[in-house]
Design a protein around this motif. Sequence first.
Motif, PDB file in Angstrom:
ATOM      1  N   ASN A   1       0.828  -1.213   0.000  1.00 58.16           N
ATOM      2  CA  ASN A   1       0.000   0.000   0.000  1.00 58.16           C
ATOM      3  C   ASN A   1       0.858   1.257   0.000  1.00 58.16           C
ATOM      4  OD1 ASN A   1      -2.380  -1.298  -0.222  1.00 58.16           O
ATOM      5  ND2 ASN A   1      -3.129  -0.875   1.846  1.00 58.16           N
ATOM      6  N   ALA A   2       1.955   1.213   0.743  1.00 57.53           N
ATOM      7  CA  ALA A   2       2.817   2.399   0.804  1.00 57.53           C
ATOM      8  C   ALA A   2       3.423   2.686  -0.571  1.00 57.53           C
ATOM      9  CB  ALA A   2       3.920   2.182   1.836  1.00 57.53           C
ATOM     10  N   MET A   3       3.836   1.636  -1.286  1.00 57.95           N
ATOM     11  CA  MET A   3       4.436   1.843  -2.609  1.00 57.95           C
ATOM     12  C   MET A   3       3.404   2.399  -3.593  1.00 57.95           C
ATOM     13  SD  MET A   3       7.676   0.856  -2.514  1.00 57.95           S
ATOM     14  CE  MET A   3       8.296   0.264  -4.052  1.00 57.95           C
ATOM     15  N   LEU A   4       2.171   1.889  -3.519  1.00 57.27           N
ATOM     16  CA  LEU A   4       1.134   2.407  -4.415  1.00 57.27           C
ATOM     17  C   LEU A   4       0.851   3.877  -4.110  1.00 57.27           C
ATOM     18  CD1 LEU A   4      -1.323  -0.651  -4.427  1.00 57.27           C
ATOM     19  CD2 LEU A   4       0.162   0.087  -6.287  1.00 57.27           C
TER      20      LEU A   4
ATOM     21  N   GLY B   1      -7.484   8.675  -1.557  1.00 59.57           N
ATOM     22  CA  GLY B   1      -8.337   8.603  -0.369  1.00 59.57           C
ATOM     23  C   GLY B   1      -8.530   7.140  -0.029  1.00 59.57           C
ATOM     24  N   GLY B   2      -9.630   6.834   0.645  1.00 50.98           N
ATOM     25  CA  GLY B   2      -9.905   5.442   1.002  1.00 50.98           C
ATOM     26  C   GLY B   2      -9.411   5.130   2.399  1.00 50.98           C
ATOM     27  N   SER B   3      -9.917   4.015   2.899  1.00 46.53           N
ATOM     28  CA  SER B   3      -9.688   3.722   4.308  1.00 46.53           C
ATOM     29  C   SER B   3      -8.283   3.230   4.609  1.00 46.53           C
ATOM     30  CB  SER B   3     -10.701   2.672   4.776  1.00 46.53           C
ATOM     31  OG  SER B   3     -10.502   1.486   4.056  1.00 46.53           O
ATOM     32  N   CYS B   4      -7.499   2.898   3.571  1.00 54.29           N
ATOM     33  CA  CYS B   4      -6.255   2.194   3.885  1.00 54.29           C
ATOM     34  C   CYS B   4      -4.940   2.882   3.555  1.00 54.29           C
ATOM     35  CB  CYS B   4      -6.284   0.816   3.235  1.00 54.29           C
ATOM     36  SG  CYS B   4      -7.551  -0.218   3.977  1.00 54.29           S
ATOM     37  N   PHE B   5      -4.832   3.548   2.409  1.00 56.34           N
ATOM     38  CA  PHE B   5      -3.516   4.077   2.033  1.00 56.34           C
ATOM     39  C   PHE B   5      -2.925   4.945   3.145  1.00 56.34           C
ATOM     40  CE2 PHE B   5      -3.525   3.841  -2.927  1.00 56.34           C
ATOM     41  CZ  PHE B   5      -3.373   2.477  -2.826  1.00 56.34           C
ATOM     42  N   ARG B   6      -3.701   5.897   3.607  1.00 57.76           N
ATOM     43  CA  ARG B   6      -3.177   6.830   4.612  1.00 57.76           C
ATOM     44  C   ARG B   6      -2.790   6.074   5.884  1.00 57.76           C
ATOM     45  NH1 ARG B   6      -5.293  10.040   8.547  1.00 57.76           N
ATOM     46  NH2 ARG B   6      -4.160  11.974   8.907  1.00 57.76           N
ATOM     47  N   LYS B   7      -3.718   5.251   6.346  1.00 59.78           N
ATOM     48  CA  LYS B   7      -3.449   4.568   7.632  1.00 59.78           C
ATOM     49  C   LYS B   7      -2.270   3.605   7.515  1.00 59.78           C
ATOM     50  CE  LYS B   7      -6.498   0.511   7.772  1.00 59.78           C
ATOM     51  NZ  LYS B   7      -5.556  -0.593   7.808  1.00 59.78           N
ATOM     52  N   ASP B   8      -2.129   2.958   6.364  1.00 54.47           N
ATOM     53  CA  ASP B   8      -1.049   1.983   6.240  1.00 54.47           C
ATOM     54  C   ASP B   8       0.311   2.668   6.073  1.00 54.47           C
ATOM     55  OD1 ASP B   8      -2.946   0.081   6.611  1.00 54.47           O
ATOM     56  OD2 ASP B   8      -3.090  -0.546   4.530  1.00 54.47           O
ATOM     57  N   VAL B   9       0.327   3.797   5.365  1.00 55.86           N
ATOM     58  CA  VAL B   9       1.599   4.538   5.265  1.00 55.86           C
ATOM     59  C   VAL B   9       1.970   5.048   6.660  1.00 55.86           C
ATOM     60  CG1 VAL B   9       2.752   6.554   4.285  1.00 55.86           C
ATOM     61  CG2 VAL B   9       1.233   5.199   2.844  1.00 55.86           C
ATOM     62  N   LEU B  10       0.979   5.542   7.372  1.00 56.32           N
ATOM     63  CA  LEU B  10       1.268   6.049   8.728  1.00 56.32           C
ATOM     64  C   LEU B  10       1.740   4.935   9.652  1.00 56.32           C
ATOM     65  CD1 LEU B  10      -1.666   8.590   9.128  1.00 56.32           C
ATOM     66  CD2 LEU B  10       0.781   9.120   8.975  1.00 56.32           C
ATOM     67  N   SER B  11       1.185   3.763   9.465  1.00 56.73           N
ATOM     68  CA  SER B  11       1.605   2.627  10.280  1.00 56.73           C
ATOM     69  C   SER B  11       3.073   2.294   9.996  1.00 56.73           C
ATOM     70  CB  SER B  11       0.693   1.431   9.962  1.00 56.73           C
ATOM     71  OG  SER B  11       1.118   0.300  10.641  1.00 56.73           O
ATOM     72  N   LEU B  12       3.460   2.401   8.731  1.00 54.84           N
ATOM     73  CA  LEU B  12       4.850   2.165   8.355  1.00 54.84           C
ATOM     74  C   LEU B  12       5.757   3.242   8.959  1.00 54.84           C
ATOM     75  CD1 LEU B  12       6.421   0.157   6.540  1.00 54.84           C
ATOM     76  CD2 LEU B  12       6.201   1.798   4.686  1.00 54.84           C
ATOM     77  N   VAL B  13       5.268   4.478   8.921  1.00 53.60           N
ATOM     78  CA  VAL B  13       6.031   5.591   9.509  1.00 53.60           C
ATOM     79  C   VAL B  13       6.241   5.323  11.004  1.00 53.60           C
ATOM     80  CG1 VAL B  13       5.872   8.040  10.162  1.00 53.60           C
ATOM     81  CG2 VAL B  13       5.262   7.327   7.834  1.00 53.60           C
TER      82      VAL B  13
ATOM     83  N   SER C   1       6.522  12.008   3.818  1.00 52.52           N
ATOM     84  CA  SER C   1       6.371  12.946   2.708  1.00 52.52           C
ATOM     85  C   SER C   1       5.306  12.479   1.709  1.00 52.52           C
ATOM     86  CB  SER C   1       7.713  13.177   2.009  1.00 52.52           C
ATOM     87  OG  SER C   1       8.077  12.008   1.315  1.00 52.52           O
ATOM     88  N   VAL C   2       5.046  11.165   1.665  1.00 52.45           N
ATOM     89  CA  VAL C   2       3.992  10.658   0.773  1.00 52.45           C
ATOM     90  C   VAL C   2       2.634  11.224   1.208  1.00 52.45           C
ATOM     91  CG1 VAL C   2       2.746   8.542   0.096  1.00 52.45           C
ATOM     92  CG2 VAL C   2       5.249   8.553   0.172  1.00 52.45           C
ATOM     93  N   ILE C   3       2.458  11.285   2.518  1.00 51.49           N
ATOM     94  CA  ILE C   3       1.205  11.833   3.059  1.00 51.49           C
ATOM     95  C   ILE C   3       1.179  13.350   2.872  1.00 51.49           C
ATOM     96  CG2 ILE C   3      -0.222  12.076   5.143  1.00 51.49           C
ATOM     97  CD1 ILE C   3      -0.066   9.199   4.281  1.00 51.49           C
ATOM     98  N   SER C   4       2.322  14.000   3.137  1.00 53.84           N
ATOM     99  CA  SER C   4       2.349  15.465   3.039  1.00 53.84           C
ATOM    100  C   SER C   4       2.011  15.915   1.614  1.00 53.84           C
ATOM    101  CB  SER C   4       3.732  16.029   3.382  1.00 53.84           C
ATOM    102  OG  SER C   4       4.221  15.391   4.513  1.00 53.84           O
ATOM    103  N   ILE C   5       2.576  15.234   0.617  1.00 47.88           N
ATOM    104  CA  ILE C   5       2.282  15.613  -0.780  1.00 47.88           C
ATOM    105  C   ILE C   5       0.793  15.426  -1.064  1.00 47.88           C
ATOM    106  CG2 ILE C   5       2.616  14.880  -3.194  1.00 47.88           C
ATOM    107  CD1 ILE C   5       5.032  16.365  -2.402  1.00 47.88           C
TER     108      ILE C   5
END
Length: 681
Positions: free
Chosen positions: A342-345, A391-403, A420-424
Amino acid sequence: MYRQPSIPSSNIDALEDSLLDISTAPTTPDGSLTFSPVLQALKLHDALEEAALGWGEQRASSSSLDATMRASGSGVKNICCVGAGYVGGPTAAVMAFQNPHINVTVVDRDPVRIKQWKTKHLPIYEPGLYEILRIARDGSKDCSFSNEATRFDSLDSMSSASSSTSECESRCGYHRDEVAVKARTPNLFFSTEVSKTISEADIVLIAVNTPTKMRGMGAGKATDVTALEAVTREIAIHAKPGAILVEKSTVPCRTAELIQDTLKVHRPTQSFEVLSNPEFLAAGTAISDLLSPDRVIIGSSSTPAGCRAAETLASVYASWVPRHRIVTMNTWSSELSKLVANAMLAQRISSINSISAICEATGADISEVAKSIGMDPRIGDKYLKAGIGFGGSCFRKDVLSLVYLAESLGLDEVAEYWTSVISINVWQRERFVRRAVRCLNNTLVGKKLAVLGYAFKKDTNDTRESPALECIKLLLDDCPREIAVFDPCCDPTTIKVEIGKLVGKEVLKDNGGSIDVYSDAYSACADAHAVLIMTECDEFKTSPSPPSLGTKTTSKKRPIDPRPFQRLEPTETEILHLQHFLTSTFSDADPLQRFETEPKCEEGCEVCFDGENEEEMENTVVLSGSKEEHGKDNLDWARIAYHLQKPKWVLDGRGCVDEIEMRSLGVRVDGIGRSGWGERR
Ligand SMILES: NC(=O)C1=CN([C@@H]2O[C@H](COP(=O)(O)OP(=O)(O)OC[C@H]3O[C@@H](n4cnc5c(N)ncnc54)[C@H](O)[C@@H]3O)[C@@H](O)[C@H]2O)C=CC1
Ligand SMILES: O=C(O)[C@H]1O[C@H](OP(=O)(O)OP(=O)(O)OC[C@H]2O[C@@H](n3ccc(=O)[nH]c3=O)[C@H](O)[C@@H]2O)[C@H](O)[C@@H](O)[C@@H]1O
């Protein structure tokens, strides 16, 4: 345009209520055009074709061990799936559909959700889901059909699969094979009896929500495993000895350890295997993703018992997934793979969005840049569609989980990179809104804005983490007279309720605010000073469509007749393939006459009552929402343009409209990734 199933809230305690709030279940828009069986057939066609091909490959290479496992299912008789949401419901349905010899029971503590799964008014909308559910949940009748492919030169004189047989037979004068498909008894069940169902299961799938933690340590980044922990406790207490536990939810790396700890506390003398089996389906294509997954990942411990457990789960998938796509690995790799996927996508989307800003400033065109880089197979053309962000329920939360994971490990540079993926993503939305306001002379006061698209992506009614809502919140700061929202897949009442909940009831027009939600695009756009496109719905596209890059493409070609089948005992995938072909050819929702009678709703069902004459429908076998026989019509932009205020603006956040065509209608277009009016002024 919509039939609104109004969902009463569950009567459970306060903590559970708050957890349920996190787990939103948008309602099923029965009236949506996307319910057309013809469209569904077209969309699933590719997945089915691929699945059938996969089976071909598999048949050629499968070992006898695989065959034995498929036949026996390695002794698995009962599967329990905890969590009847976007993942649990469709995953269990496909598993049951493809494994008639296994009983699959989906349990949830939300009685409303469970009740919906038992009716025709499912809590979620996914193309193709209902057909599969009808067979697995309701059972099916004996049926038979000719193994001869349909002859299109005689289509006019045919109306169904069986008539095609007699037509061909009378013409050719010889007897062809008939394929007989045996009746099925129901093997997919829905229940609120969580502990009882767990206690009977050989495999327990955990598919509960794992949102971002909102308070306490790690708030805003770490994963909230409250629901997972609660289920783990239930399993630890009730699971039968030897049951296999499977993490389907997306979880932090090393969660299996947490589960093992809990198990040991409650059952110190017994050992259980915990597998990681993350799900990669996407909203809107869940069924084709499940029927034809790129890969199935199974993580296990490397002990003999762990490997055996992984093989047992693999055998369930092997009923329909080619063996080479089932990949086993160590548990931590599997857990981490999901977050990384998810983070790579998400990172690709932020990367292309960052370049879109450069395009706007230089005169380069982001769709041309994306096309040219995507032709390099090392880069590939998926997830390169610039827009207002993910958007969606997962990309943000999963990137944040990785962070959070990186931070916990002291890897600050890694954490910063993924942050930075989230900030952009946030910046991109803000940029779009700023451009929109600038186009409108830096003031929205007294102006009406039409927002087309509210769901986080096309073909879904899932509105979790909707980029449109984030943009609407920003637009509100500039005090527009009205923000008129329309989405072809979402129910207007649901959108209103959600906006009321997330932004405040006072912003809704009904309460004197400026946001109104419409059930058709033309009313939403009438007299607007600007139309803002927020979701990449096909309906919003002008023709010819701008080049489509990135998201999984849906085939517009007509399904082909999969007959003749090589074996006279076709797989469920092959039968489904045939059914889609016949449905799209003859517009018959049940061309094989396989469906059992649809379950009746309770007396006074609000969803049925809302505008429909149930009695008329009672004796007809229909797929939910199949009353809409026509396809999705593209918007008539000339009609919209005619009724816009001058200067007429379309602010295209998803690359849906063709600038030249819009200009010919007297409309100025400003969008993402190409220099538009915003720069020229
Ligand atoms: N939504 C998606 O497209 C995808 C989601 N995932 C992951 O799958 C997991 C589930 O996601 P969704 O299905 O979207 O969530 P969801 O919120 O739609 O469904 C979760 C369900 O679990 C139930 N639940 C929670 N605690 C429970 C308990 N103690 N006992 C019984 N039921 C309980 C809730 O009532 C809810 O119905 C998450 O970890 C998510 O990250 C993975 C791939 C795709
Ligand atoms: O774990 C999950 O929940 C799932 O998350 C995503 O699926 P999903 O969020 O349902 O949908 P996507 O098609 O990936 O789109 C996500 C967002 O990215 C946006 N997007 C997508 C592609 C693109 O090129 N550009 C772009 O802006 C979409 O508009 C949407 O808002 C992944 O694609 C799934 O593999 C994964 O299982």
